[in-house]
Design a protein around this motif. Sequence first.
Motif, PDB file in Angstrom:
ATOM      1  N   VAL A 147       7.677   8.887 -47.176  1.00 39.52           N
ATOM      2  CA  VAL A 147       7.880  10.388 -48.398  1.00 39.52           C
ATOM      3  C   VAL A 147       6.652  11.104 -48.223  1.00 39.52           C
ATOM      4  O   VAL A 147       5.290  10.717 -48.064  1.00 39.52           O
ATOM      5  CB  VAL A 147       8.211   9.817 -49.262  1.00 39.52           C
ATOM      6  CG1 VAL A 147      10.536   9.201 -49.852  1.00 39.52           C
ATOM      7  CG2 VAL A 147       8.188   9.110 -49.956  1.00 39.52           C
ATOM      8  N   ILE A 148       6.225  12.661 -48.795  1.00 41.46           N
ATOM      9  CA  ILE A 148       5.278  13.031 -50.061  1.00 41.46           C
ATOM     10  C   ILE A 148       5.496  12.708 -51.153  1.00 41.46           C
ATOM     11  O   ILE A 148       6.617  13.166 -51.430  1.00 41.46           O
ATOM     12  CB  ILE A 148       5.046  13.898 -49.131  1.00 41.46           C
ATOM     13  CG1 ILE A 148       4.829  14.208 -47.883  1.00 41.46           C
ATOM     14  CG2 ILE A 148       3.904  14.956 -50.232  1.00 41.46           C
ATOM     15  CD1 ILE A 148       5.109  15.754 -46.680  1.00 41.46           C
ATOM     16  N   TYR A 149       4.273  12.266 -52.136  1.00 37.16           N
ATOM     17  CA  TYR A 149       5.303  12.854 -53.493  1.00 37.16           C
ATOM     18  C   TYR A 149       4.229  13.906 -53.839  1.00 37.16           C
ATOM     19  O   TYR A 149       2.438  13.913 -53.718  1.00 37.16           O
ATOM     20  CB  TYR A 149       4.260  10.882 -53.958  1.00 37.16           C
ATOM     21  CG  TYR A 149       4.939   9.994 -53.686  1.00 37.16           C
ATOM     22  CD1 TYR A 149       5.458   9.538 -54.063  1.00 37.16           C
ATOM     23  CD2 TYR A 149       4.249   8.907 -53.449  1.00 37.16           C
ATOM     24  CE1 TYR A 149       6.418   8.624 -54.371  1.00 37.16           C
ATOM     25  CE2 TYR A 149       5.012   7.595 -52.508  1.00 37.16           C
ATOM     26  CZ  TYR A 149       6.364   7.669 -53.239  1.00 37.16           C
ATOM     27  OH  TYR A 149       6.816   6.677 -53.446  1.00 37.16           O
ATOM     28  N   THR A 150       4.493  14.714 -54.884  1.00 37.14           N
ATOM     29  CA  THR A 150       3.723  15.365 -55.641  1.00 37.14           C
ATOM     30  C   THR A 150       3.718  15.026 -57.355  1.00 37.14           C
ATOM     31  O   THR A 150       5.103  14.737 -57.736  1.00 37.14           O
ATOM     32  CB  THR A 150       4.324  16.728 -55.927  1.00 37.14           C
ATOM     33  OG1 THR A 150       5.335  16.187 -55.770  1.00 37.14           O
ATOM     34  CG2 THR A 150       4.521  17.151 -54.442  1.00 37.14           C
ATOM     35  N   LEU A 151       2.965  14.088 -57.444  1.00 35.89           N
ATOM     36  CA  LEU A 151       2.913  12.876 -58.796  1.00 35.89           C
ATOM     37  C   LEU A 151       2.512  13.874 -60.393  1.00 35.89           C
ATOM     38  O   LEU A 151       1.731  14.711 -60.281  1.00 35.89           O
ATOM     39  CB  LEU A 151       1.663  12.084 -58.480  1.00 35.89           C
ATOM     40  CG  LEU A 151       1.178  11.225 -57.435  1.00 35.89           C
ATOM     41  CD1 LEU A 151       0.174  10.428 -57.117  1.00 35.89           C
ATOM     42  CD2 LEU A 151       3.094  10.726 -57.284  1.00 35.89           C
ATOM     43  N   ASP A 152       3.405  13.807 -60.472  1.00 35.44           N
ATOM     44  CA  ASP A 152       3.485  14.396 -62.393  1.00 35.44           C
ATOM     45  C   ASP A 152       3.265  13.925 -63.559  1.00 35.44           C
ATOM     46  O   ASP A 152       3.111  12.690 -63.607  1.00 35.44           O
ATOM     47  CB  ASP A 152       4.919  15.062 -62.309  1.00 35.44           C
ATOM     48  CG  ASP A 152       4.626  16.093 -63.770  1.00 35.44           C
ATOM     49  OD1 ASP A 152       3.814  15.889 -64.302  1.00 35.44           O
ATOM     50  OD2 ASP A 152       5.515  16.857 -64.145  1.00 35.44           O
ATOM     51  N   VAL A 153       1.482  14.300 -63.821  1.00 38.07           N
ATOM     52  CA  VAL A 153       0.445  13.151 -64.321  1.00 38.07           C
ATOM     53  C   VAL A 153       0.805  13.746 -65.837  1.00 38.07           C
ATOM     54  O   VAL A 153       1.056  14.294 -66.488  1.00 38.07           O
ATOM     55  CB  VAL A 153      -0.423  13.292 -63.722  1.00 38.07           C
ATOM     56  CG1 VAL A 153      -1.229  13.011 -65.420  1.00 38.07           C
ATOM     57  CG2 VAL A 153      -1.137  13.209 -62.645  1.00 38.07           C
ATOM     58  N   LYS A 154       1.690  12.936 -67.495  1.00 37.67           N
ATOM     59  CA  LYS A 154       2.172  13.351 -68.279  1.00 37.67           C
ATOM     60  C   LYS A 154       0.768  13.649 -69.037  1.00 37.67           C
ATOM     61  O   LYS A 154      -0.605  12.319 -68.372  1.00 37.67           O
ATOM     62  CB  LYS A 154       2.979  12.081 -68.993  1.00 37.67           C
ATOM     63  CG  LYS A 154       4.335  12.102 -68.271  1.00 37.67           C
ATOM     64  CD  LYS A 154       4.979  13.530 -68.144  1.00 37.67           C
ATOM     65  CE  LYS A 154       6.101  14.011 -67.336  1.00 37.67           C
ATOM     66  NZ  LYS A 154       6.327  15.092 -66.634  1.00 37.67           N
ATOM     67  N   ARG A 155       0.714  13.750 -69.756  1.00 39.91           N
ATOM     68  CA  ARG A 155      -0.318  14.709 -70.982  1.00 39.91           C
ATOM     69  C   ARG A 155      -1.664  13.240 -71.708  1.00 39.91           C
ATOM     70  O   ARG A 155      -2.406  13.649 -72.039  1.00 39.91           O
ATOM     71  CB  ARG A 155       0.291  15.142 -71.955  1.00 39.91           C
ATOM     72  CG  ARG A 155       0.470  16.459 -71.489  1.00 39.91           C
ATOM     73  CD  ARG A 155       0.836  17.072 -73.426  1.00 39.91           C
ATOM     74  NE  ARG A 155       1.955  16.607 -73.329  1.00 39.91           N
ATOM     75  CZ  ARG A 155       2.984  17.320 -74.919  1.00 39.91           C
ATOM     76  NH1 ARG A 155       3.051  18.158 -75.087  1.00 39.91           N
ATOM     77  NH2 ARG A 155       3.995  16.639 -74.898  1.00 39.91           N
ATOM     78  N   ASN A 156      -0.757  12.326 -71.575  1.00 40.48           N
ATOM     79  CA  ASN A 156      -0.645  10.955 -72.186  1.00 40.48           C
ATOM     80  C   ASN A 156      -1.934  10.299 -71.147  1.00 40.48           C
ATOM     81  O   ASN A 156      -2.274   8.949 -71.493  1.00 40.48           O
ATOM     82  CB  ASN A 156      -0.031   9.814 -72.502  1.00 40.48           C
ATOM     83  CG  ASN A 156       0.935   9.948 -72.162  1.00 40.48           C
ATOM     84  OD1 ASN A 156       0.970   9.375 -70.637  1.00 40.48           O
ATOM     85  ND2 ASN A 156       2.043   8.766 -72.339  1.00 40.48           N
ATOM     86  N   VAL A 157      -1.446  10.873 -70.067  1.00 33.92           N
ATOM     87  CA  VAL A 157      -2.326  10.198 -68.327  1.00 33.92           C
ATOM     88  C   VAL A 157      -3.514  10.461 -67.826  1.00 33.92           C
ATOM     89  O   VAL A 157      -3.576  11.466 -67.915  1.00 33.92           O
ATOM     90  CB  VAL A 157      -1.678   9.411 -67.780  1.00 33.92           C
ATOM     91  CG1 VAL A 157      -2.286   8.823 -66.474  1.00 33.92           C
ATOM     92  CG2 VAL A 157      -0.463   8.572 -67.992  1.00 33.92           C
ATOM     93  N   PRO A 158      -4.559  10.030 -67.622  1.00 36.65           N
ATOM     94  CA  PRO A 158      -6.207  10.942 -68.061  1.00 36.65           C
ATOM     95  C   PRO A 158      -6.017  10.941 -66.274  1.00 36.65           C
ATOM     96  O   PRO A 158      -5.323  10.037 -65.244  1.00 36.65           O
ATOM     97  CB  PRO A 158      -6.656   9.796 -67.982  1.00 36.65           C
ATOM     98  CG  PRO A 158      -6.806   8.799 -69.009  1.00 36.65           C
ATOM     99  CD  PRO A 158      -5.491   9.105 -68.734  1.00 36.65           C
TER     100      PRO A 158
END
Length: 291
Positions: A147-158
Amino acid sequence: MKLCFGKYGLIVSLVITGFIGCTSRNYLLINNLSDYLRYSPDKTPLISAHRGGGSYAGYPENCLESFGHLARQMPLIIECDISTTKDSVLIMMHDDTFERTTNGTGKVTDQPWIYAQNLRLEDHRGTLTNYKIPTLDEVLKWGNGKVIYTLDVKRNVPYQWVVEAVQKAGAQNYAAIITYSVTQAELVHRLDRSLMISVTIRNQEEYERLQKAGIPDNRMIAFVGTREPSAELYEFLHQKKIRTILGTLGNLDKMAEARGEDTYRKFVDNGADILSTDRPLEAGRALGLIR
């Protein structure tokens, strides 16, 4: 040359720069993600499964088993969410707390990985499954050649942690990073100039700000919002060879459910290249991506 599903289900032979082909299980094999995601009018539209496709009975969101269930049926982008535990393990989790999607309780950032790894995931109806919370490392390893990923980075993650994980996995050719501001996009591009970045472009002014920040066109995937933009914006971005993502999740999915699945075709005919949806199977069938 390989045979794959073309636009609206026609079988075509593809010779596209950066595209290796589809396996018999519809997995995506990408040689160069930037080339593959560059706009061209002859390219097949794609489905992006919001939160990894957790809208079907027995298949929780942000779960490897759910990813596999969908990816075996059509070429797929997986949009998924990254949070972190108290001891800085990156895991797949949308919410700040465990309650909605697992049999656990409390804030994700208040618990160590040893707690999270023993939980079981619930589907969207609250039915408990035997599936576990995956780590980002596990997800990146699984996705290679699928697959291809689009990674959604939550606010608590640098963002740096996520970029480093992508680099460690060698996933630059199948993982893009989602950003919500020019500052975030600029940071991701500075951390790794080879990465594709999902950026919000709802008008030409937002594009200009990204360009001034130094984000090249060939590193952008344009999220145009959760309602259809003007034809002029689609044309403007396509002239820049930038593919567009329309967020049908929410109201546009409800519209398609009420008016008929051909509504998804109309979104593509109007200019959307990728549909980010909570109904990936229904949208995939409408676009002829599923036999």
